[in-house]
Design a protein around this motif. Structure first.
Motif, PDB file in Angstrom:
ATOM      1  N   GLY A  67       0.850  -1.204   0.000  1.00 16.05           N
ATOM      2  CA  GLY A  67       0.000   0.000   0.000  1.00 16.05           C
ATOM      3  C   GLY A  67       0.876   1.242   0.000  1.00 16.05           C
ATOM      4  N   ILE A  68       0.270   2.399  -0.260  1.00 16.16           N
ATOM      5  CA  ILE A  68       1.090   3.626  -0.318  1.00 16.16           C
ATOM      6  C   ILE A  68       1.400   4.125   1.099  1.00 16.16           C
ATOM      7  N   LYS A  73       0.507   5.511   6.902  1.00 16.34           N
ATOM      8  CA  LYS A  73       0.795   6.433   8.001  1.00 16.34           C
ATOM      9  C   LYS A  73      -0.512   6.944   8.634  1.00 16.34           C
ATOM     10  N   LYS A  74      -1.482   7.272   7.786  1.00 13.18           N
ATOM     11  CA  LYS A  74      -2.773   7.766   8.316  1.00 13.18           C
ATOM     12  C   LYS A  74      -3.441   6.689   9.173  1.00 13.18           C
ATOM     13  N   ILE A  75      -3.336   5.444   8.711  1.00 13.33           N
ATOM     14  CA  ILE A  75      -3.958   4.355   9.487  1.00 13.33           C
ATOM     15  C   ILE A  75      -3.225   4.188  10.822  1.00 13.33           C
ATOM     16  N   GLN A  76      -1.888   4.280  10.756  1.00 14.11           N
ATOM     17  CA  GLN A  76      -1.096   4.231  12.001  1.00 14.11           C
ATOM     18  C   GLN A  76      -1.575   5.297  12.986  1.00 14.11           C
ATOM     19  N   GLU A  77      -1.729   6.524  12.471  1.00 10.63           N
ATOM     20  CA  GLU A  77      -2.127   7.645  13.345  1.00 10.63           C
ATOM     21  C   GLU A  77      -3.535   7.435  13.906  1.00 10.63           C
ATOM     22  N   THR A 270      -4.376   2.440  -6.999  1.00  8.50           N
ATOM     23  CA  THR A 270      -3.540   3.608  -6.669  1.00  8.50           C
ATOM     24  C   THR A 270      -4.375   4.838  -6.298  1.00  8.50           C
ATOM     25  N   LEU A 271      -5.328   5.204  -7.152  1.00 11.06           N
ATOM     26  CA  LEU A 271      -6.077   6.448  -6.901  1.00 11.06           C
ATOM     27  C   LEU A 271      -6.949   6.337  -5.652  1.00 11.06           C
TER      28      LEU A 271
END
Ligand SMILES: Cc1ncc(COP(=O)(O)O)c(C=O)c1O
Length: 399
Positions: A67-68, A73-77, A270-271
Motif C-alpha cells: 500500500g502507499i 501512516k494515516k492508518i497508524q495515526e 492507486t487512486l
C-alpha cells in the motif's frame, strides 16, 4: 470442461437471493424500500474525490504491494488515537475488508481445518469458508438475548484440536450486537489456551449508539500474536466503492504470509488509496454526525418493530443492522410474497432472509435481517408497509 468443486460450493448471497423477484416488481413499476443491503446512503466526503483530482502522475502505476506510505501512516495515526500502536510492516492495504478476510483465511487455513464462529454471522464469511473448505464450529446465539455469546464453557465445547481461529464482526453484521468486555475476555482466554488466531472484523467500529464503545481486540496487548484486525473505509467513510481496507497484525509469520499474497495481486488501486488517505484527515465530528443520523434511524426501526405483534428482538447496539424474529413460519416465503403479491400504493419492502446468516441448516428460518440505510421518512414508510404486510400475510396466506 468443468468448473472447480471449490467454486461449485459457492452459494448465492442471501442478501441478493431475492433480486429476481425485486427486478420483476420494479418492472411492474413498484417502488421497493431496500432494507436488504448494507450500502450506506450517506454522501461520501468530497475530500476523497478532491484528493484523487490532484493526482498529477503521467502514468497510473502499480503501487507497492503493501500500500502507499501516506495511507499506511494515516492508518497508524488513526490507531494511535485509539491507544494501539502498529508499525508500518504490521499493516497491509487490501481491496476492501473483503480481500483482507480472504487473504487472512488463506494464510491460516488448509482444507478441512475448523473455524469457531458464533451464529448468526456475516453471510459472506460462508463464501470464504466454502471456497477454502473450512469447517464451521458454530456457537448458537439467540434473538431473545440480543445475540450475545453464551458463557465460556459453552463456547469451549465447540473447540477441537483442528480449530485454528475464532472469527467475528464487532459491532456485528447481521445482529447489531456490540461485544461486551466479558465476551472478549472469554474469547481472549480461549484463544490463548487453544492456540487460536482471532480474526476480529472491526469495519463498523464507529457505529455504536450508547455510551459504550466497541472494544478493539488490538487493545489486548498480551494477545498480539493471536490477533488479526480487519478494517475498511467502506462503512467508516461511506465509501464502499473505493474498495480500500486493511489487515493489521503483530504476528510476523502471518504478516509475511499475507504480504506474499498481496504481491500475488500486485497492488491495491492507486487512486483510491490516495483518496482514502485524505479521508483520514476528516475532523472527529464527522463520525458524530453520521452516528447521530444512524442512531435516529435505529430508534425508529426499533420503536416500530417492537410495536408489531409477535416480533422478537432486543434493541440493536451497533453497526446498522438488526436481525429480528418474525411471527411467520418461513421468512423467505414472506419476503418473496411482499415482492410478488403485496404493495401499498405501489410501494413494498425488501429484506434479507435470516437463514443465510447461520451455519446450521434450518436455523433462522423465521428471521430476517434489516439494515437501516434509508432516510427516516422512507424508513417510517417501510415500517408501515411491513406492519400491514405482516397482518395481511398472517391472516390470508399462512392462516
Ligand atoms: C462485517 C463485514 N465485514 C466486512 C465487510 C466487507 O466490506 P468491504 O469489503 O467493503 O470493506 C462487510 C461488508 O458489508 C461487512 O458487513
Amino acid at each position: 470442461m468443468e468448473i472447480s468443486k471449490r467454486i461449485q460450493r459457492l452459494k448465492t448471497s442471501p442478501v441478493r437471493k431475492l433480486n429476481p423477484y425485486a427486478e420483476e416488481a420494479e418492472r411492474k413499476g413498484i417502488k421497493i424500500h431496500h432494507l436488504n443491503i448494507g450500502q450506506p446512503d450517506i454522501e461520501t466526503p468530497k475530500k476523497f474525490i478532491e484528493a484523487i483530482g490532484k493526482y498529477d502522475g503521467k502514468t497510473l502505476k502499480y503501487e507497492h504491494s503493501r500500500g502507499i506510505k501516506p495511507l499506511l501512516k494515516k492508518i497508524q495515526e488513526y490507531y494511535d488515537k485509539l491507544g494501539i500502536h502498529y508499525e508500518e510492516d504490521e499493516i497491509v492495504i487490501t481491496n476492501g475488508g473483503s480481500e483482507g478476510l480472504s487473504f487472512s483465511l488463506l494464510a491460516i487455513f488448509d482444507e478441512g481445518d475448523e473455524i469457531l464462529v458464533a451464529e448468526p454471522y456475516y453471510a459472506n464469511y460462508n463464501s470464504f469458508y466454502d471456497v477454502l473448505g473450512i469447517k464451521r464450529n458454530a456457537v448458537r446465539t439467540y434473538a431473545e438475548n440480543g445475540f450475545h455469546l453464551p458463557n465460556r464453557d459453552e463456547i469451549e465445547k465447540h473447540i477441537t484440536p483442528k480449530t485454528k481461529a475464532y472469527m467475528f464482526s464487532n459491532p456485528s453484521n447481521p445482529t447489531g450486537v456490540v461485544s461486551t468486555k466479558r465476551e472478549l475476555d472469554d474469547i481472549a482466554y480461549l484463544s490463548k489456551k487453544h492456540d487460536m488466531f482471532i480474526i476480529s472484523d472491526e469495519v463498523y467500529r464507529e457505529f455504536v449508539y450508547s455510551d459504550r464503545k466497541a472494544i478493539s481486540f488490538g487493545t489486548y496487548k498480551d494477545l498480539s500474536e493471536n490477533v488479526i484486525i480487519i478494517d475498511s473505509i467502506s462503512k467508516r467513510f461511506s465509501a464502499c466503492g473505493a474498495r480500500i481496507g486493511c489487515i493489521i497484525s503483530k504476528n510476523k509469520d502471518f504478516m509475511n504470509a499475507v504480504f506474499r499474497e498481496c504481491q500475488m495481486r500486485l497492488s491495491a488501486p492507486t487512486l483510491e488509496m490516495i483518496g482514502a488517505a485524505a479521508l483520514y484527515d476528516l475532523p472527529a465530528n464527522y463520525f458524530e454526525e453520521s452516528r447521530k443520523e444512524y442512531d435516529n434511524r435505529r430508534k425508529i426501526l426499533f420503536e416500530e418493530l417492537t410495536k408489531m405483534e409477535g416480533v422478537i428482538m432486543k434493541e440493536p447496539e451497533g453497526a446498522f443492522y438488526v436481525l429480528v424474529k418474525l411471527p411467520v413460519k418461513n421468512a423467505e416465503d414472506f419476503a418473496i410474497w411482499l415482492l410478488k403479491d403485496f404493495n401499498i400504493d405501489g410501494e413494498t419492502v425488501m429484506f434479507a432472509p435470516g437463514e443465510g446468516f447461520y451455519a446450521t441448516a434450518g436455523l433462522g428460518v423465521d428471521e430476517v435481517r434489516m439494515s437501516y440505510v434509508l432516510d427516516s421518512k422512507d424508513l417510517k414508510r417501510a415500517m408501515h408497509i411491513l406492519k400491514e404486510g405482516l397482518i395481511k400475510y398472517r391472516k390470508e396466506v399462512e392462516k
